[in-house]
Scaffold this motif. Structure first.
Motif, PDB file in Angstrom:
ATOM      1  N   CYS A   1      47.589  90.222   8.174  1.00 47.41           N
ATOM      2  CA  CYS A   1      47.405  91.353   9.085  1.00 47.41           C
ATOM      3  C   CYS A   1      45.952  91.812   9.087  1.00 47.41           C
ATOM      4  CB  CYS A   1      48.338  92.491   8.691  1.00 47.41           C
ATOM      5  SG  CYS A   1      48.286  93.889   9.817  1.00 47.41           S
ATOM      6  N   GLY A  11      44.250  89.870  11.420  1.00 44.64           N
ATOM      7  CA  GLY A  11      44.776  89.951  12.787  1.00 44.64           C
ATOM      8  C   GLY A  11      45.793  88.889  13.152  1.00 44.64           C
ATOM      9  N   TYR A  12      46.508  88.355  12.154  1.00 43.95           N
ATOM     10  CA  TYR A  12      47.496  87.317  12.421  1.00 43.95           C
ATOM     11  C   TYR A  12      48.837  87.666  11.794  1.00 43.95           C
ATOM     12  CZ  TYR A  12      43.706  84.416  14.095  1.00 43.95           C
ATOM     13  OH  TYR A  12      42.638  83.937  14.814  1.00 43.95           O
ATOM     14  N   ASP A  13      49.913  87.240  12.474  1.00 43.21           N
ATOM     15  CA  ASP A  13      51.254  87.375  11.925  1.00 43.21           C
ATOM     16  C   ASP A  13      51.435  86.318  10.846  1.00 43.21           C
ATOM     17  OD1 ASP A  13      54.237  86.374  11.943  1.00 43.21           O
ATOM     18  OD2 ASP A  13      54.269  88.441  12.674  1.00 43.21           O
ATOM     19  N   GLU A  52      50.636  83.757  15.008  1.00 38.68           N
ATOM     20  CA  GLU A  52      50.162  84.296  16.281  1.00 38.68           C
ATOM     21  C   GLU A  52      49.269  85.509  16.046  1.00 38.68           C
ATOM     22  OE1 GLU A  52      50.740  82.822  19.227  1.00 38.68           O
ATOM     23  OE2 GLU A  52      51.791  81.289  18.049  1.00 38.68           O
ATOM     24  N   PRO A  53      48.262  85.696  16.904  1.00 42.32           N
ATOM     25  CA  PRO A  53      47.429  86.896  16.792  1.00 42.32           C
ATOM     26  C   PRO A  53      48.279  88.156  16.980  1.00 42.32           C
ATOM     27  CG  PRO A  53      46.414  85.310  18.266  1.00 42.32           C
ATOM     28  CD  PRO A  53      47.801  84.815  17.970  1.00 42.32           C
ATOM     29  N   ILE A  54      47.929  89.173  16.232  1.00 33.39           N
ATOM     30  CA  ILE A  54      48.608  90.463  16.362  1.00 33.39           C
ATOM     31  C   ILE A  54      47.856  91.275  17.407  1.00 33.39           C
ATOM     32  CG2 ILE A  54      49.203  92.626  15.198  1.00 33.39           C
ATOM     33  CD1 ILE A  54      49.284  91.000  12.563  1.00 33.39           C
ATOM     34  N   ASN A  55      48.588  91.735  18.401  1.00 33.18           N
ATOM     35  CA  ASN A  55      47.952  92.559  19.440  1.00 33.18           C
ATOM     36  C   ASN A  55      47.834  93.980  18.940  1.00 33.18           C
ATOM     37  OD1 ASN A  55      47.871  90.374  21.224  1.00 33.18           O
ATOM     38  ND2 ASN A  55      49.968  90.779  21.899  1.00 33.18           N
ATOM     39  N   ALA A  56      46.630  94.498  19.029  1.00 32.92           N
ATOM     40  CA  ALA A  56      46.380  95.863  18.537  1.00 32.92           C
ATOM     41  C   ALA A  56      46.906  96.894  19.504  1.00 32.92           C
ATOM     42  CB  ALA A  56      44.890  96.080  18.338  1.00 32.92           C
TER      43      ALA A  56
END
Length: 74
Positions: A60, A63-65, A70-74
């Motif tokens: 996290c 910025g990744y799950d 997958e990228p984590i959307n802010a």
């Protein structure tokens, strides 16, 4: 949600991030060797709840799950 390994997510990380994330996960989870990291990553050794939380925190931070890569959307 999460599986017993995070190999798929780790494999999806940009190559220049993998060693940093590996090192931080090892510190957070208290793992001493890269071999043990690999066993945990690949599910050869099951993750404890504390270790799962450590993996999730580090991924996290970047910025990744931790379970999908997958990228984590802010």
């Amino acid at each position: 949600m999460s599986t017993q390994n995070f190999a798929m997510a780790y494999g999806k990380l940009p190559g220049n991030m993998q060693s940093n994330i590996r090192d931080e996960v090892m510190i957070e989870a208290g793992w001493k060797t890269t071999q043990y990291f690999s066993m945990k990553k690949n599910g050869t050794r099951a993750l404890t709840d504390i270790e799962k939380n450590a993996v999730e925190r580090v991924f996290c931070k970047y910025g990744y799950d931790a379970w999908t890569g997958e990228p984590i959307n802010a």
